[in-house]
Design an enzyme around this catalytic site. Sequence first.
Site, mmCIF file in Angstrom:
data_model
loop_
_atom_site.group_PDB
_atom_site.id
_atom_site.type_symbol
_atom_site.label_atom_id
_atom_site.label_comp_id
_atom_site.label_asym_id
_atom_site.label_seq_id
_atom_site.Cartn_x
_atom_site.Cartn_y
_atom_site.Cartn_z
ATOM 1 N N PRO A 174 4.174 1.718 -9.732
ATOM 2 C CA PRO A 174 2.808 1.501 -9.264
ATOM 3 C C PRO A 174 2.685 0.249 -8.395
ATOM 4 O O PRO A 174 3.325 -0.772 -8.653
ATOM 5 C CB PRO A 174 2.024 1.315 -10.565
ATOM 6 C CG PRO A 174 3.027 0.793 -11.541
ATOM 7 C CD PRO A 174 4.354 1.388 -11.164
ATOM 8 N N GLY A 175 1.889 0.353 -7.382
ATOM 9 C CA GLY A 175 1.579 -0.795 -6.531
ATOM 10 C C GLY A 175 0.081 -1.036 -6.558
ATOM 11 O O GLY A 175 -0.437 -1.941 -7.222
ATOM 12 N N CYS A 214 -9.955 -8.045 19.750
ATOM 13 C CA CYS A 214 -10.378 -7.452 21.012
ATOM 14 C C CYS A 214 -10.044 -5.957 21.069
ATOM 15 O O CYS A 214 -9.244 -5.526 21.890
ATOM 16 C CB CYS A 214 -9.688 -8.225 22.140
ATOM 17 S SG CYS A 214 -10.213 -7.701 23.753
ATOM 18 N N GLU A 215 -10.580 -5.198 20.143
ATOM 19 C CA GLU A 215 -10.405 -3.745 20.139
ATOM 20 C C GLU A 215 -11.642 -3.112 19.514
ATOM 21 O O GLU A 215 -12.137 -3.593 18.481
ATOM 22 C CB GLU A 215 -9.184 -3.340 19.292
ATOM 23 C CG GLU A 215 -7.881 -3.799 19.903
ATOM 24 C CD GLU A 215 -6.699 -2.896 19.542
ATOM 25 O OE1 GLU A 215 -6.902 -1.684 19.292
ATOM 26 O OE2 GLU A 215 -5.583 -3.428 19.531
ATOM 27 N N ARG A 275 -6.471 -1.786 6.539
ATOM 28 C CA ARG A 275 -6.663 -0.458 5.953
ATOM 29 C C ARG A 275 -7.815 0.345 6.548
ATOM 30 O O ARG A 275 -7.650 1.534 6.830
ATOM 31 C CB ARG A 275 -6.819 -0.554 4.421
ATOM 32 C CG ARG A 275 -5.661 -1.273 3.717
ATOM 33 C CD ARG A 275 -5.674 -1.110 2.219
ATOM 34 N NE ARG A 275 -5.475 0.274 1.849
ATOM 35 C CZ ARG A 275 -6.423 1.088 1.481
ATOM 36 N NH1 ARG A 275 -7.667 0.654 1.350
ATOM 37 N NH2 ARG A 275 -6.181 2.348 1.223
ATOM 38 N N GLY A 309 1.522 5.694 -6.905
ATOM 39 C CA GLY A 309 0.560 6.573 -6.249
ATOM 40 C C GLY A 309 -0.794 6.709 -6.894
ATOM 41 O O GLY A 309 -1.715 7.265 -6.290
HETATM 42 N N1 LLP Z 1 7.107 3.816 -4.472
HETATM 43 C C1 LLP Z 1 7.371 4.180 -3.214
HETATM 44 C C2 LLP Z 1 8.672 4.723 -2.893
HETATM 45 C C3 LLP Z 1 6.390 4.028 -2.228
HETATM 46 O O1 LLP Z 1 6.661 4.409 -0.980
HETATM 47 C C4 LLP Z 1 5.124 3.479 -2.561
HETATM 48 C C5 LLP Z 1 4.093 3.288 -1.541
HETATM 49 C C6 LLP Z 1 4.897 3.087 -3.891
HETATM 50 C C7 LLP Z 1 5.912 3.284 -4.834
HETATM 51 C C8 LLP Z 1 3.605 2.488 -4.361
HETATM 52 O O2 LLP Z 1 2.540 3.363 -4.231
HETATM 53 P P1 LLP Z 1 1.080 2.952 -4.805
HETATM 54 O O3 LLP Z 1 1.153 2.918 -6.319
HETATM 55 O O4 LLP Z 1 0.752 1.634 -4.248
HETATM 56 O O5 LLP Z 1 0.195 4.028 -4.300
HETATM 57 N N2 LLP Z 1 -0.515 1.082 3.260
HETATM 58 C C9 LLP Z 1 -1.102 2.213 2.567
HETATM 59 C C10 LLP Z 1 -0.282 2.650 1.389
HETATM 60 C C11 LLP Z 1 1.169 2.944 1.712
HETATM 61 C C12 LLP Z 1 1.973 3.314 0.503
HETATM 62 C C13 LLP Z 1 3.424 3.325 0.789
HETATM 63 N N3 LLP Z 1 4.252 3.610 -0.322
HETATM 64 C C14 LLP Z 1 -2.539 1.862 2.180
HETATM 65 O O6 LLP Z 1 -2.988 0.759 2.452
HETATM 66 O O7 LLP Z 1 -3.239 2.711 1.619
#
Ligand code: LLP
Length: 427
Positions: free
Chosen positions: A282-283, A350-351, A319, A240
């Site tokens: 983390p993602g 086309c949107e 996004r 997050g």
């Molecule tokens: N763990 C869980 C259980 C999650 O659902 C998520 C993200 C993460 C970790 C990783 O979160 P991060 O560190 O990336 O914030 N598509 C959206 C974001 C969706 C996030 C979904 N869950 C965007 O492009 O902002």
Amino acid sequence: MFGPKSHLIIRSNHLFIEDVDSVLLAQQYGTPLYVTSEKRLRENIRAYHSAFPNADKYFAVKANGNLTILRIAAQEGMGADVFSAGELSVVRMVGIPRDKILFNGNSKSENDHAIALQAGVRMSVDSREELEHLARTAQALGLEAEILFRVNPDVSPKTHPKIATGLRSSKFGIPAEQVAETYERAMSLIGIKPVGLHCHIGSQILDTAPFAEAANKMMDIAGAVVEKGGEIKRIDLGGGLGIQYHPDSPAPEPADLAEAVLPIFQDRSRDLGITPQLILEPGRSIVADTTIMLAGVNEVKRAHVNFVATDAGFNVLARPMLYDSYHHVVAVNRADASAKETYTVVGPICETGDVLARDRHLPPLERGDVLAFLDAGAYGFSMASQYNGQPRPAEVLVYGDEAEVIRRREDSSALLAGQRILPKLMW
Ligand code: LLP
């Protein structure tokens, strides 16, 4: 450009990623194109290791599922948060050990449970109902499921409502007040071994206070579980952490997150007499700023609004359309030119909502120019689609002065994959 981006540099009016000219990348590989810096990816992972030397870090595969990128994460010692059997198979392929994988999800099928059990990976159980279903599947297979419980901590992460996940009204997790009792139930079930707690409060969070609040709530729940005789071996605080997409919105670093949550985790674990393994997922903060998305300019239209139409739309980068998100735009072949024009950058879809960037100050542009959308490595390619008959773009990895394709561009045969015309229609 803005912020400390060690991998993006302007040289003789061109944007370079590491030592590679992105103008040449666009010429060689075509556009739209995702380009990732290996150096930056490794730096980001190492920043987490140094901020949290004792925690396990599970990369959130939904942010970026490219095999090469996952392989680098694996080499750098990351585990994986997977949200589907598909993501599980991908991370097994790059060699992430089963002990460092957590299978998450609020809607797992019996088949998902069976796959996770057979793979021997831990699962995060999202509801009391799922617990009972999982127990039945585990018993039928004669296997034991090690589980964490996904907690809904009811914390506001102060982010876009579509990416807040730990609010009372969110679909994820077990309400905080039901967790201890559910844990107790799990302890009595054959085929189930509860080993800890998991939460994830949302994404693109720019303030560390909600993480501290969630950590405290998780430790409250850990206390309630311990009181019922439960063992807490793992506490997963999710992902997050936000990143700086906009020049005026600085983001905390992993070290700031550590400062906010580690004292809570450590002091309160000690008070409870437990020594759980801390896990983070983390993602975005690992992969977002590693990658730029290059789009070619097809048309520049002076109408009521000044439009620049590129070959990438929300099919390539969803996004902005989904969350009104900001991605900084650089004209890569005019990177030093003065920003004399104001443009709204749109795609070929086309949107009307196919807008990637609104009212941006850019140099005067023409057909053939190339734009870079910064910070496109998280939820960029992974959310790309083939909408409007658009094959998905290529991905390239850059290291030093070298560049290599890590996912080839789809051609139009990809649009037909798996389809057929029924024989009865072949007259
Ligand atoms: N763990 C869980 C259980 C999650 O659902 C998520 C993200 C993460 C970790 C990783 O979160 P991060 O560190 O990336 O914030 N598509 C959206 C974001 C969706 C996030 C979904 N869950 C965007 O492009 O902002």
